[in-house]
Design an enzyme around this catalytic site. Sequence first.
Site, short mmCIF file in Angstrom:
data_model
loop_
_atom_site.label_atom_id
_atom_site.label_comp_id
_atom_site.label_asym_id
_atom_site.label_seq_id
_atom_site.Cartn_x
_atom_site.Cartn_y
_atom_site.Cartn_z
N SER A 301 0.60 -1.03 -0.08
CA SER A 301 0.46 0.56 -0.27
C SER A 301 1.07 1.63 0.20
O SER A 301 1.56 1.49 0.76
CB SER A 301 -0.97 -0.56 1.40
OG SER A 301 -0.44 0.67 2.50
N LYS A 302 0.70 2.31 -0.98
CA LYS A 302 0.85 3.98 -0.76
C LYS A 302 1.80 3.92 0.56
O LYS A 302 2.13 5.01 0.82
CB LYS A 302 0.35 4.68 -2.26
CG LYS A 302 1.25 5.15 -2.05
CD LYS A 302 0.18 6.21 -3.38
CE LYS A 302 1.08 7.39 -3.91
NZ LYS A 302 -0.40 8.21 -4.95
N ARG A 303 0.57 4.13 0.91
CA ARG A 303 0.37 4.84 2.70
C ARG A 303 1.20 4.06 3.36
O ARG A 303 1.73 4.52 4.24
CB ARG A 303 -0.90 4.58 2.88
CG ARG A 303 -1.18 6.62 4.51
CD ARG A 303 -3.05 5.93 4.42
NE ARG A 303 -3.55 4.98 4.44
CZ ARG A 303 -3.99 3.85 4.96
NH1 ARG A 303 -3.02 4.20 6.29
NH2 ARG A 303 -4.31 3.04 5.31
N LYS A 304 1.38 2.80 3.19
CA LYS A 304 1.50 1.94 5.05
C LYS A 304 2.93 1.41 4.22
O LYS A 304 3.94 1.60 5.01
CB LYS A 304 0.77 0.58 5.19
CG LYS A 304 -0.28 0.88 6.14
CD LYS A 304 -1.03 -0.21 6.23
CE LYS A 304 -2.15 -0.32 6.09
NZ LYS A 304 -2.54 -1.85 6.09
N LEU A 308 7.00 1.09 -2.04
CA LEU A 308 5.76 0.52 -2.65
C LEU A 308 7.47 1.38 -3.91
O LEU A 308 7.46 1.91 -4.76
CB LEU A 308 4.58 0.68 -2.65
CG LEU A 308 3.79 0.65 -3.94
CD1 LEU A 308 4.24 -0.39 -4.36
CD2 LEU A 308 2.77 0.71 -3.50
#
Length: 553
Positions: A301-304, A308
């Site tokens: 995930s981009k956020r976590k 990435l």
Amino acid sequence: MDYNKLAELLFPHITKTPGDYEELFPNRKLPENAMVTRLGPSPTGFIHLGNLYGAFIDERLAHQSGGTFYLRIEDTDDKRYVDGAIETIITSLGFFGINFDEGAMLDGEIGGYGPYFQSNRGEIYQCFAKELVKNGLAYPCFLTEEELGDIRAEQEAAKVTTGIYGKYAEKSRSLSFEEIEENIKAGKPYVVRLKSSGNHDVPAEKVKYINVEDAVRGTISMPENDQDIIILKATGIPTYHFAHVVDDHFMRTTHVVRGEEWLMSLPIHVELFEKLRFEMPVYCHTAQLLKLDNGNKRKLSKRKDPELSLDYYRQEGYHPQAIKEYLLTILNSNFEEWRIDNPDAPMEDFEFTTEKMSSGGALFDLNKLNDVSKDVLVKLPANELANFLISWASEFKPEILPLLEGHEDYLKKILDLGRNGNKPRKDLIYGKQIFDFISYFFDDYFRIEDTIPENVSDEDAVAILSEYLKSYNHEDDQSQWFDKIRAIGSELGYAAKPKDFKKNPDMYKGHVGHISTVIRIALIGKSQSPDIWEIQQILGEEKTRERIATLIR
Ligand code: GLU
């Protein structure tokens, strides 16, 4: 209805015919079995591991077969356009050695199959929308947002598939030429929809299936499309589905590598290829990149997950070769075996195949990447590694650049430490880690991090270091040097061999290993490191004496 008349009404400005485009973009002259692949990113400014993963497959397939790999910018969704995004795509992939032969480039476009920006291909899409209308296979649809909302609400209440199909398409499909003309004169906005020949009103067992040979997944069997999907939006801009089919046909793509999130819309693409009478490319639907999180596999995930983003690897200082080598290990199940059999062969010699790709999720694991990186870096000559480190530092850690640049000989010796025997050390992983690992060679970064062994008293430690300094001769070879350490230990009541100490722990304060640990801590601040004698040879006599002396005081 006279479809020719309708086509002229909708697209009076389109004068080219499909035949003109077939002539303009002829089949490519390439060796037999050469593959043509493309990357079709949207210019959102964020380029991630998934893009690299896909691009790497494209690149390998094309270049391994003597084909062409091109870059097409899928910028029909102008809300998402970010300035500089194209440079980011090209330079980020270029850093990993992934270069395009054709398409959008840093300074314009190269190749005979352009334009390579979808936003500049409006006329081509419209020509084929016109062709479909002419053949009675597409139609204008004037449904308003409100009407569409009502249809959706009705479908949701009835718990049926949403979308425009079957009876929900009736209203627009049955407009007469005059009604359409009137709407257009009145300036009503409209989209162009595909007139799907899929039939929604048959019982489940009668539904037709499409079969597609996917290069990664084998035969894919799915119910045929029955939705009148939009091909041109009200702005005249194509949807992904339509642009994909038109572009991949006229850019003569042979293999479409894309993420498995597109599988769902495959029946739409099959119908479009059929209705346009274009030959279908080979699809390669790749697996999602997953990571293990507390024992569970999940999507990156981009956020976590900072890992990435491709920038992450550049900032940390991973060598591109390590990343590519690692990608191959997760991409092709037989790569690791090949690598064992061919330890020194360039990665490009491995024949990458879509059949050996897994269709389940591909597990991305930073620890495994680090292991691969150690193996890659241990084979990299010290001067190459030094240059890589300098260029990484100049971009991401400029404060250390003066320590490295202009001191290449010193740096090379440091990087080669313990690497030349038949069991070379694999200490080096990526830029940041490497600098931490070797930082004790630079006075400004040298710190005492570890403590002396518990069984060595402070008094003994001072005695060890004083004796060491007194007897130190920089010209000693490794065994002369070690004899002296043994002698210092024996004098103070430490066993000359660890095994003597183990046998009779009560007879000694410790063993020679404890003596060398004290010296190691004084010299480099850590209790673990490559060979001390070699370190001293690199540090030089003056610095060696100075560090020992500092700790005695
Ligand atoms: N523009 C699409 C995306 O950003 C490309 C998909 C494809 O490769 O067909 O995902």
